[in-house]
Design a protein around this motif. Structure first.
Motif, PDB file in Angstrom:
ATOM      1  N   LYS A  21       0.609  -1.214   0.123  1.00 24.48           N
ATOM      2  CA  LYS A  21      -0.146   0.025  -0.086  1.00 24.48           C
ATOM      3  C   LYS A  21       0.846   1.123   0.013  1.00 24.48           C
ATOM      4  O   LYS A  21       0.285   2.548  -0.230  1.00 24.48           O
ATOM      5  N   PHE A  22       2.184   1.243   0.206  1.00 24.36           N
ATOM      6  CA  PHE A  22       3.205   2.220   0.116  1.00 24.36           C
ATOM      7  C   PHE A  22       3.900   2.431  -0.944  1.00 24.36           C
ATOM      8  O   PHE A  22       4.777   3.053  -1.330  1.00 24.36           O
ATOM      9  N   SER A 109      -8.896  10.724  12.356  1.00 26.36           N
ATOM     10  CA  SER A 109      -9.856   9.972  11.200  1.00 26.36           C
ATOM     11  C   SER A 109     -11.220  10.257  11.533  1.00 26.36           C
ATOM     12  O   SER A 109     -11.661  10.195  12.727  1.00 26.36           O
ATOM     13  N   SER A 119      -0.311   8.714   7.532  1.00 24.47           N
ATOM     14  CA  SER A 119      -0.350   8.878   6.168  1.00 24.47           C
ATOM     15  C   SER A 119      -1.103  10.152   5.723  1.00 24.47           C
ATOM     16  O   SER A 119      -0.561  10.946   5.038  1.00 24.47           O
ATOM     17  N   SER A 120      -2.352  10.249   6.310  1.00 24.55           N
ATOM     18  CA  SER A 120      -3.094  11.286   5.865  1.00 24.55           C
ATOM     19  C   SER A 120      -3.559  11.481   4.370  1.00 24.55           C
ATOM     20  O   SER A 120      -3.524  12.661   3.704  1.00 24.55           O
ATOM     21  N   HIS A 121      -3.196  10.217   3.627  1.00 24.29           N
ATOM     22  CA  HIS A 121      -3.701  10.188   2.327  1.00 24.29           C
ATOM     23  C   HIS A 121      -5.179  10.594   1.920  1.00 24.29           C
ATOM     24  O   HIS A 121      -6.084  10.297   2.812  1.00 24.29           O
ATOM     25  N   GLN A 123      -8.909  10.245   0.773  1.00 18.95           N
ATOM     26  CA  GLN A 123     -10.014   9.281   0.900  1.00 18.95           C
ATOM     27  C   GLN A 123     -10.162   8.591  -0.544  1.00 18.95           C
ATOM     28  O   GLN A 123     -10.195   9.208  -1.437  1.00 18.95           O
ATOM     29  N   GLU A 125      -7.447   7.352  -2.244  1.00 24.05           N
ATOM     30  CA  GLU A 125      -6.110   7.011  -2.767  1.00 24.05           C
ATOM     31  C   GLU A 125      -5.703   5.711  -2.623  1.00 24.05           C
ATOM     32  O   GLU A 125      -5.872   4.936  -1.841  1.00 24.05           O
ATOM     33  N   GLN A 128      -0.403   4.929  -0.153  1.00 21.39           N
ATOM     34  CA  GLN A 128      -0.265   5.795   0.990  1.00 21.39           C
ATOM     35  C   GLN A 128       1.056   6.519   1.261  1.00 21.39           C
ATOM     36  O   GLN A 128       1.997   5.900   0.501  1.00 21.39           O
ATOM     37  N   ASP A 129       1.159   7.641   1.885  1.00 22.02           N
ATOM     38  CA  ASP A 129       2.501   8.239   2.243  1.00 22.02           C
ATOM     39  C   ASP A 129       3.189   7.645   3.497  1.00 22.02           C
ATOM     40  O   ASP A 129       2.601   7.279   4.534  1.00 22.02           O
ATOM     41  N   TRP A 130       4.411   7.579   3.552  1.00 21.76           N
ATOM     42  CA  TRP A 130       5.151   7.018   4.443  1.00 21.76           C
ATOM     43  C   TRP A 130       5.340   8.077   5.688  1.00 21.76           C
ATOM     44  O   TRP A 130       6.466   8.891   5.603  1.00 21.76           O
TER      45      TRP A 130
END
Length: 355
Positions: A21-22, A109, A119-121, A123, A125, A128-130
């Protein structure tokens, strides 16, 4: 996302490989190392900015040149108390060192305004951000919700309030310079923001087992007027000015703030000033900390060029509110995320869909 189901990036950093997922598409992966530093982004001293005369004029010219070329520059001698910066950095590190359950007491969340999130990716997406973040809204003061501010480490609230106040002063000082550069009264940009919002986002990028496959924060421009970024000495902030073909890693400068111009500033200048196109990369050797302070206009503020120079056309058809601009930007990002999801599912290139 229930607390029990949430895994922090800090926990994942101990793994030997990266969860899928990353993993970014090949064309999104880092092209330049986190510590391959460039000196292309100017470092500008603000000493003398409060005075009138040649010194202030020279500083203004340097800032304008940086905004026209990159939309990014760094400032030193900025007037923000070094002890406050040190305290803010120390408390941020202490917060992210807490056990997962302590950080997740402030899980944001589900639409909560402020707190901790992984992550704050977006919705919907795919990737995900690392990173982990803790964020709070500090201006307007009457809109602060202290229930969403961490109550640990001790003195977090007092230090972050002082930090926010000093960053607001620095942001307004820089907006004065940009206003004058556009041939306007020095309070023009601040007035265009109406009642300025400020959001502080503390980013923590744990060390990563396979940093060449992911990003700490995906490529983007900030929606607001300007962003003031404090970063540690590890390195990882990258910028591009050719649509992502080539990237540079911004040289960390001790005590400096990186200033990124956002979309709002870009539109108010009628495109004269670039909106900084940037991302964050990670590494396998050490974690990285940065603190981004977003100086944004009020939701109802009008977005439209403040001055259109002779021979230019406006880059916007009509004024819209900042709230409308922000929603359009988020909708476009979500649309691209959905297209990417379709492309991955059907094993085709995103550019083929967009063609």
């Amino acid at each position: 996302m229930a607390n029990g189901a949430t895994t922090t990036i800090t926990a994942l950093s101990e793994e030997n490989s990266l969860d899928e997922k990353f993993i970014r598409d090949e064309n999104e992966r880092p092209k330049v190392a986190y510590n391959e530093f460039s000196d292309e982004i100017p470092v500008i001293s603000l000493a003398g900015i409060e005075e009138s005369g040649e010194e202030r004029t020279e500083i203004c010219q340097k800032i304008v040149a940086a905004c026209e070329r990159w939309g990014i520059f760094q400032v030193v001698d900025h007037g923000v108390d070094s002890d406050v910066v040190a305290d803010m950095t120390r408390l941020a590190r202490e917060f992210f060192a807490f056990p997962a359950e302590e950080k997740l007491r402030f899980d944001m969340s589900g639409g909560k305004k402020g707190g901790f999130i992984v992550s704050s990716h977006l919705q919907g997406e795919v990737v995900q951000d690392w990173r982990e973040i803790v964020t709070y809204f500090s201006y307007p003061i009457q809109a602060r919700d202290y229930s969403r501010w961490p109550d640990k480490p001790e003195s977090w609230r007092a230090v972050t309030e002082t930090y926010s106040e000093q960053l607001m002063k620095l942001g307004c000082k820089l907006l004065e310079v940009l206003s004058e550069a556009m041939g306007l009264e020095k309070d023009a940009l601040s007035k265009a923001c109406v009642d300025m919002d400020q959001k502080v986002v503390v980013n923590f990028y744990p060390k990563c087992p396979q940093p060449d496959l992911t990003l700490g924060l995906k490529r983007h421009t900030d929606p607001g007027t300007i962003t003031l970024l404090l970063q540690d000495q590890v390195g990882g902030l990258q910028a591009t000015r050719d649509g992502g073909e080539t990237w540079i890693t911004v040289q960390p400068v001790d005590g400096a703030f990186v200033v990124n111009l956002g979309d709002h500033g870009h539109y108010l200048s009628n495109g004269r000033f670039k909106n900084a196109d940037h991302q964050a990369v990670v590494n396998s050797n050490s974690s990285r900390l940065s603190i981004a302070t977003f100086q944004n206009p009020a939701p109802q503020a009008a977005v439209y060029p403040l001055k259109i120079r002779e021979g230019e056309d406006p880059i916007m058809e009509e004024p819209i509110t900042f709230s409308e601009m922000y929603k359009k930007k988020m909708a476009k990002d979500l649309e691209l995320a959905n297209l990417k999801k379709m492309a991955n599912k059907d094993n085709i290139q995103l550019q083929d869909i967009l063609a």
